[in-house]
Write an enzyme that holds these catalytic residues in place. Sequence first.
Site, short mmCIF file in Angstrom:
data_model
loop_
_atom_site.label_atom_id
_atom_site.label_comp_id
_atom_site.label_asym_id
_atom_site.label_seq_id
_atom_site.Cartn_x
_atom_site.Cartn_y
_atom_site.Cartn_z
N ALA A 213 9.09 -0.14 -7.83
CA ALA A 213 9.38 -1.51 -8.07
C ALA A 213 8.96 -2.22 -7.98
CB ALA A 213 11.28 -1.60 -7.22
N LYS A 214 8.72 -3.69 -7.87
CA LYS A 214 7.61 -4.33 -7.58
C LYS A 214 8.83 -5.46 -6.67
CE LYS A 214 3.94 -7.37 -9.76
NZ LYS A 214 3.44 -7.34 -9.20
N VAL A 215 8.90 -4.97 -5.52
CA VAL A 215 9.60 -5.44 -4.16
C VAL A 215 8.73 -6.10 -3.77
CG1 VAL A 215 11.24 -5.05 -2.69
CG2 VAL A 215 11.06 -3.78 -4.81
#
Length: 302
Positions: A155-157
Amino acid sequence: MDKKKIWLDGKVVGWDEANVHIMTHTLHYGLGVFEGIRYYKTNNGSAIFRLKEHIDRLFNSAHIVGIKIPYSKEEFAEAIKNIIKVNELEACYIRPIVFLGSDKLGLNCKGASVHAAIVVWQWGTYLGDEALTRGIRAKISSFTRHHVNINMTKAKVCGNYVNSILAKLEAVQDGYDEAILLDVTGNVAEGSGENIFIVRSDIIKTPPLTSVLEGITRDSIIKIANDYNIKVKEETFSRDELYIADEAFVCGTAAEITPIREVDNRVIGKGVIGPMTKRLQETFFNIVKGKADRYKNWLSYI
């Protein structure tokens, strides 16, 4: 920036009007997701590179961390296209972000409101004007890439990037252009904001997706290499294998395809962009400029 516009929660607002409250949950705790997308000027007008894949990753990131985006993928894609039109840009960087609001604080974010914004601006070469041709100097970071069970690495958190910021700051303060992070086993993982590739004996290697972000530029390079019948191995490799590589490069939406000429004061190959890197880089830029019909489905024209 007074004439620029931002898409915020379904409305186009002025640059200085796109504000959030100081109690915004994501500001305090980092739980939010975002994307980086490029809009290129081509021979046939301007186009967004792999828009569908970026939108899919944004929604996948949100799903992984339990955020329900209050818009459909189609609505988000149209909002991106619209805000580019409103700002009358021929080329730009696109930053969609989904974040939690100010109506709840504390680690239990259940019930917090979900907001979304899209910002577009002109952004040149991420690692410097000479980086694409001359290559960059990198160092192995003292900071380690997240373990797969410490954080959600697919995930690109927002909060994940504190790790990258620390690595980047350390590298720049030590006189380098970029940091290369190892994984928890001590093998090469990725750059602070890029995937990494090496070339040895005409074979391309890149770390598997075990603990690295599923880069869309990374995926593009693998597909291009396969079309050229260039062998690509997705396998782990150590820092000393990186040192003795014939070529090395990083890739990402911001970095595009940037050669590495030196790591830890060790010259990589001949210390210049290698033939494999150059071939892939030239092909990539032909694609994003609309010069390669084979990959025209990667471009969404506006």
